[in-house]
Design a protein around this motif. Structure first.
Motif, PDB file in Angstrom:
ATOM      1  N   ARG A  40       0.846  -1.187   0.000  1.00  0.00           N
ATOM      2  CA  ARG A  40       0.000   0.000   0.000  1.00  0.00           C
ATOM      3  C   ARG A  40       0.884   1.241   0.000  1.00  0.00           C
ATOM      4  O   ARG A  40       1.916   1.272   0.680  1.00  0.00           O
ATOM      5  CB  ARG A  40      -0.909   0.008   1.227  1.00  0.00           C
ATOM      6  CG  ARG A  40      -1.850   1.226   1.302  1.00  0.00           C
ATOM      7  CD  ARG A  40      -2.696   1.170   2.564  1.00  0.00           C
ATOM      8  NE  ARG A  40      -1.865   1.256   3.766  1.00  0.00           N
ATOM      9  CZ  ARG A  40      -2.269   0.898   4.969  1.00  0.00           C
ATOM     10  NH1 ARG A  40      -3.478   0.405   5.137  1.00  0.00           N
ATOM     11  NH2 ARG A  40      -1.457   1.012   6.012  1.00  0.00           N
ATOM     12  N   LEU A  41       0.454   2.248  -0.748  1.00  0.00           N
ATOM     13  CA  LEU A  41       1.193   3.503  -0.805  1.00  0.00           C
ATOM     14  C   LEU A  41       0.812   4.366   0.378  1.00  0.00           C
ATOM     15  O   LEU A  41      -0.375   4.627   0.613  1.00  0.00           O
ATOM     16  CB  LEU A  41       0.874   4.234  -2.112  1.00  0.00           C
ATOM     17  CG  LEU A  41       1.647   5.536  -2.358  1.00  0.00           C
ATOM     18  CD1 LEU A  41       3.114   5.229  -2.615  1.00  0.00           C
ATOM     19  CD2 LEU A  41       1.037   6.304  -3.521  1.00  0.00           C
ATOM     20  N   ASN A  42       1.789   4.791   1.135  1.00  0.00           N
ATOM     21  CA  ASN A  42       1.560   5.702   2.254  1.00  0.00           C
ATOM     22  C   ASN A  42       1.908   7.126   1.834  1.00  0.00           C
ATOM     23  O   ASN A  42       3.042   7.391   1.388  1.00  0.00           O
ATOM     24  CB  ASN A  42       2.404   5.309   3.463  1.00  0.00           C
ATOM     25  CG  ASN A  42       1.886   4.054   4.137  1.00  0.00           C
ATOM     26  OD1 ASN A  42       0.709   3.717   4.017  1.00  0.00           O
ATOM     27  ND2 ASN A  42       2.759   3.344   4.844  1.00  0.00           N
ATOM     28  N   THR A  43       0.952   8.017   1.949  1.00  0.00           N
ATOM     29  CA  THR A  43       1.160   9.421   1.568  1.00  0.00           C
ATOM     30  C   THR A  43       0.730  10.322   2.712  1.00  0.00           C
ATOM     31  O   THR A  43       0.003   9.911   3.625  1.00  0.00           O
ATOM     32  CB  THR A  43       0.345   9.772   0.312  1.00  0.00           C
ATOM     33  OG1 THR A  43      -1.047   9.529   0.568  1.00  0.00           O
ATOM     34  CG2 THR A  43       0.790   8.949  -0.890  1.00  0.00           C
ATOM     35  N   SER A  44       1.184  11.563   2.641  1.00  0.00           N
ATOM     36  CA  SER A  44       0.771  12.562   3.631  1.00  0.00           C
ATOM     37  C   SER A  44       0.762  13.924   2.950  1.00  0.00           C
ATOM     38  O   SER A  44       1.443  14.143   1.936  1.00  0.00           O
ATOM     39  CB  SER A  44       1.724  12.572   4.830  1.00  0.00           C
ATOM     40  OG  SER A  44       3.044  12.880   4.426  1.00  0.00           O
ATOM     41  N   ARG A  72       4.461  -2.755   3.311  1.00  0.00           N
ATOM     42  CA  ARG A  72       4.167  -4.178   3.115  1.00  0.00           C
ATOM     43  C   ARG A  72       3.182  -4.588   4.190  1.00  0.00           C
ATOM     44  O   ARG A  72       3.479  -4.526   5.385  1.00  0.00           O
ATOM     45  CB  ARG A  72       5.466  -4.985   3.223  1.00  0.00           C
ATOM     46  CG  ARG A  72       5.292  -6.485   3.099  1.00  0.00           C
ATOM     47  CD  ARG A  72       6.640  -7.179   3.206  1.00  0.00           C
ATOM     48  NE  ARG A  72       6.480  -8.616   3.273  1.00  0.00           N
ATOM     49  CZ  ARG A  72       6.247  -9.289   4.402  1.00  0.00           C
ATOM     50  NH1 ARG A  72       6.188  -8.637   5.548  1.00  0.00           N
ATOM     51  NH2 ARG A  72       6.093 -10.595   4.373  1.00  0.00           N
ATOM     52  N   LEU A  73       1.970  -5.012   3.790  1.00  0.00           N
ATOM     53  CA  LEU A  73       0.886  -5.222   4.735  1.00  0.00           C
ATOM     54  C   LEU A  73       0.896  -6.634   5.321  1.00  0.00           C
ATOM     55  O   LEU A  73      -0.097  -7.366   5.271  1.00  0.00           O
ATOM     56  CB  LEU A  73      -0.457  -4.935   4.051  1.00  0.00           C
ATOM     57  CG  LEU A  73      -0.604  -3.515   3.503  1.00  0.00           C
ATOM     58  CD1 LEU A  73      -1.978  -3.329   2.889  1.00  0.00           C
ATOM     59  CD2 LEU A  73      -0.357  -2.485   4.590  1.00  0.00           C
ATOM     60  N   GLY A  74       2.033  -7.020   5.846  1.00  0.00           N
ATOM     61  CA  GLY A  74       2.146  -8.303   6.525  1.00  0.00           C
ATOM     62  C   GLY A  74       2.013  -8.123   8.021  1.00  0.00           C
ATOM     63  O   GLY A  74       2.038  -7.004   8.544  1.00  0.00           O
ATOM     64  N   SER A  75       1.852  -9.226   8.733  1.00  0.00           N
ATOM     65  CA  SER A  75       1.736  -9.198  10.190  1.00  0.00           C
ATOM     66  C   SER A  75       2.804 -10.099  10.783  1.00  0.00           C
ATOM     67  O   SER A  75       2.815 -11.304  10.528  1.00  0.00           O
ATOM     68  CB  SER A  75       0.344  -9.668  10.623  1.00  0.00           C
ATOM     69  OG  SER A  75       0.300  -9.893  12.024  1.00  0.00           O
ATOM     70  N   ASP A 428      -6.556  -8.535  -2.627  1.00  0.00           N
ATOM     71  CA  ASP A 428      -7.999  -8.529  -2.870  1.00  0.00           C
ATOM     72  C   ASP A 428      -8.236  -7.756  -4.157  1.00  0.00           C
ATOM     73  O   ASP A 428      -8.073  -6.534  -4.202  1.00  0.00           O
ATOM     74  CB  ASP A 428      -8.723  -7.870  -1.693  1.00  0.00           C
ATOM     75  CG  ASP A 428     -10.240  -7.933  -1.831  1.00  0.00           C
ATOM     76  OD1 ASP A 428     -10.721  -8.108  -2.971  1.00  0.00           O
ATOM     77  OD2 ASP A 428     -10.923  -7.799  -0.806  1.00  0.00           O
ATOM     78  N   LEU A 429      -8.621  -8.452  -5.224  1.00  0.00           N
ATOM     79  CA  LEU A 429      -8.757  -7.810  -6.527  1.00  0.00           C
ATOM     80  C   LEU A 429      -9.866  -6.756  -6.530  1.00  0.00           C
ATOM     81  O   LEU A 429      -9.757  -5.741  -7.244  1.00  0.00           O
ATOM     82  CB  LEU A 429      -9.019  -8.861  -7.603  1.00  0.00           C
ATOM     83  CG  LEU A 429      -7.834  -9.794  -7.906  1.00  0.00           C
ATOM     84  CD1 LEU A 429      -8.221 -10.833  -8.950  1.00  0.00           C
ATOM     85  CD2 LEU A 429      -6.627  -8.996  -8.388  1.00  0.00           C
ATOM     86  N   ASP A 430     -10.921  -6.965  -5.758  1.00  0.00           N
ATOM     87  CA  ASP A 430     -11.978  -5.961  -5.675  1.00  0.00           C
ATOM     88  C   ASP A 430     -11.431  -4.669  -5.071  1.00  0.00           C
ATOM     89  O   ASP A 430     -11.702  -3.569  -5.561  1.00  0.00           O
ATOM     90  CB  ASP A 430     -13.139  -6.480  -4.831  1.00  0.00           C
ATOM     91  CG  ASP A 430     -13.899  -7.609  -5.513  1.00  0.00           C
ATOM     92  OD1 ASP A 430     -13.845  -7.677  -6.762  1.00  0.00           O
ATOM     93  OD2 ASP A 430     -14.520  -8.413  -4.811  1.00  0.00           O
ATOM     94  N   GLU A 431     -10.665  -4.812  -4.004  1.00  0.00           N
ATOM     95  CA  GLU A 431     -10.063  -3.634  -3.370  1.00  0.00           C
ATOM     96  C   GLU A 431      -9.084  -2.945  -4.318  1.00  0.00           C
ATOM     97  O   GLU A 431      -9.054  -1.708  -4.398  1.00  0.00           O
ATOM     98  CB  GLU A 431      -9.345  -4.058  -2.088  1.00  0.00           C
ATOM     99  CG  GLU A 431      -8.674  -2.907  -1.351  1.00  0.00           C
ATOM    100  CD  GLU A 431      -7.906  -3.367  -0.128  1.00  0.00           C
ATOM    101  OE1 GLU A 431      -7.195  -2.532   0.459  1.00  0.00           O
ATOM    102  OE2 GLU A 431      -8.022  -4.556   0.225  1.00  0.00           O
ATOM    103  N   GLU A 432      -8.326  -3.735  -5.059  1.00  0.00           N
ATOM    104  CA  GLU A 432      -7.357  -3.133  -5.981  1.00  0.00           C
ATOM    105  C   GLU A 432      -8.052  -2.405  -7.129  1.00  0.00           C
ATOM    106  O   GLU A 432      -7.562  -1.385  -7.608  1.00  0.00           O
ATOM    107  CB  GLU A 432      -6.417  -4.217  -6.522  1.00  0.00           C
ATOM    108  CG  GLU A 432      -5.563  -4.897  -5.468  1.00  0.00           C
ATOM    109  CD  GLU A 432      -4.742  -3.925  -4.639  1.00  0.00           C
ATOM    110  OE1 GLU A 432      -4.277  -2.917  -5.201  1.00  0.00           O
ATOM    111  OE2 GLU A 432      -4.607  -4.162  -3.427  1.00  0.00           O
TER     112      GLU A 432
END
Length: 469
Positions: A40-44, A72-75, A428-432
């Motif tokens: 995910r792109l993090n912007t501000s 990187r959206l891992g846990s 998640d292709l819908d989210e993308e």
């Protein structure tokens, strides 16, 4: 704030939207790639310039958008759980599969099992009791005895082959661990350099996590974070991988089931065991242990020897009490050496060597066949070959069921951990698709702002001062 600053603000919007489209494209392209973790792109928002000086203007707008990072959206918690359950599942799966293979070799219950052969042998002794000294009855008996001896030897040799196969598989596992550890250490080095240069190492981290999970499944290893974005891999508290350095494991000990040396998985740079208690390697090592230390395969081979020894001992003990029809007494029916399972064989060549009755008044074997009848009933006695075999098969089946249940539970836990990891990290292709539309519209909007500002500048630069000409 100058008009030109508006161009820069719009440009930052264009750049952020384009970078967002790049991230979406990367996610969609790797949607079906195993081990890939979505990004995910993090912007501000860039703050406004602080006004300074006596002629500073009032409050101004911000300077556009700043691209901070590609997350990187891992846990880490879910990754740790996957590795932990993979080690437990690997241990149980190896043991369960080995016990199933061992149990399949029994062919029990069924007409091809040793129980059926022992019953046939008892029936042949019963036939001999009806016709002492008869060569036809003796041929049936000797054939049944040979079949039993052959089946016991085949079972023992099957266990020995399974031991050798498991030992070879253990060597391959250790080779895989050594190669994986070296590769993970190399990834540590590359990730550290990449992060130090300010670039994204997300895909490299995915590769490293996949390797770490494989190592955990094989050895039950744990992973801890280190400096510079690196990780350490530990086995029983000792480092398999430490930063950019990797150690190696080695397998020492016996190369065959009859070798008295214990099979040990240890460190290549020092003697002794590495203390691996989980994972596929621990499961394989537990199968290869000596019988006295709970080694499943060695205990199975020992049981085959016990069956052969019990058969030879019980039959010979009675057979020595009888005499052949020619008067020869004190004869053994079975010869047995070491190991008993592969050396068991019938001694007589025909009826002349078989004592079917007790010695009569004339010193010769009587024709009543009472001794052969007594031998035919040995299977119902405690400590007989039938009883030893039945106890062995029952114990193995019980252990197999227990291991299968544990493997099933461990597999459920591992699958649950993987499912949770995937639900968190997979694409998640819908989210993308939603993100794709969002970034596309943001890009078009920023481009429209640049066009508007360009038109304003064109009016300001090229048309100012020419009104009314």
């Amino acid at each position: 704030m100058s008009t030109f600053s508006g161009l820069n603000t719009a440009y930052t919007g264009l750049s952020a939207a384009r970078k967002g489209l790049d991230v979406v494209g990367q996610n969609v392209a790797n949607a079906n790639v195993a081990g890939y973790t979505r990004q995910r792109l993090n912007t501000s928002a860039a703050p406004a310039l602080a006004p300074t000086g006596p002629l500073a203007a009032g409050t101004g707008v911000g300077q556009g958008v700043s691209v901070d990072s590609i997350a990187r959206l891992g846990s880490q918690q879910l990754d740790t759980r996957v590795r932990s359950t993979a080690g437990a599942a690997g241990y149980s799966a190896v043991r369960a599969n080995a016990l199933l293979e061992l149990e399949d070799g029994f062919r029990e219950p069924g007409s091809e099992g040793l129980s059926a052969s022992l019953q046939s042998l008892s029936a042949a002794w019963q036939g001999m009791s009806n016709k002492p000294g008869d060569n036809a009855a003796a041929a049936v008996l000797l054939s049944a005895a040979t079949a039993v001896a052959t089946q016991i030897a085949a079972g023992y040799n099957g266990v020995a082959e399974q031991w050798t196969s498991t030992r070879s598989a253990l060597n391959e596992m250790v080779t895989e661990v050594n190669a994986g550890a070296a590769q993970l250490a190399n990834l540590n080095s590359v990730i550290r350099s990449t992060l130090a240069s300010g670039a994204s190492a997300n895909e490299l981290v995915d590769q490293r996590n996949t390797l770490a999970t494989t190592l955990s499944a094989l050895t039950g290893a744990t992973v801890r974070e280190s400096s510079g974005g690196m990780v350490d891999v530990l086995i029983d508290g000792n480092a398999l991988v430490s930063g950019t350095s990797a150690r190696s494991l080695t397998v020492t000990g016996g190369s065959s089931m009859t070798d008295p040396a214990e099979t040990v998985v240890g460190w290549a740079d020092r003697p002794g065991s590495a203390g691996i208690s989980k994972g596929e390697i621990a499961g394989a090592a537990s199968l290869l242990a000596p019988a006295g230390k709970g080694g499943t395969l060695a205990k199975a081979a020992e049981s085959y020897n016990d069956v052969a020894a019990a058969l030879a001992g019980s039959v010979n003990a009675l057979h020595r009490q009888g005499a052949t029809t020619a008067g020869t007494a004190n004869l053994d029916f079975f010869a047995v050496g070491s190991p008993a399972a592969t050396t068991l064989k019938a001694i007589p060549a025909d009826a002349s060597g078989i004592a079917a009755g007790y010695p009569g008044a004339d010193g010769k074997g009587s024709l009543d066949g009472r001794l052969a009848d007594a031998i035919s009933q040995l299977g119902s006695k405690p400590g007989s070959a039938d009883a030893v075999w039945s106890a062995f098969v029952t114990a193995t089946a019980s252990l197999s069921r227990t291991e299968l249940q544990q493997a099933a539970l461990a597999d459920v836990a591992a699958s649950s951990a993987v499912d949770l990891q995937l639900s968190n990290a997979s694409v998640d292709l819908d989210e993308e698709n939603v993100n794709l539309l969002m970034y596309q519209q943001a890009y078009q909007g920023a481009a429209r702002v640049m066009t508007a500002i360009d038109e304003m500048l064109d009016t300001l630069i090229n048309r100012t001062g020419i009104v009314g000409r």
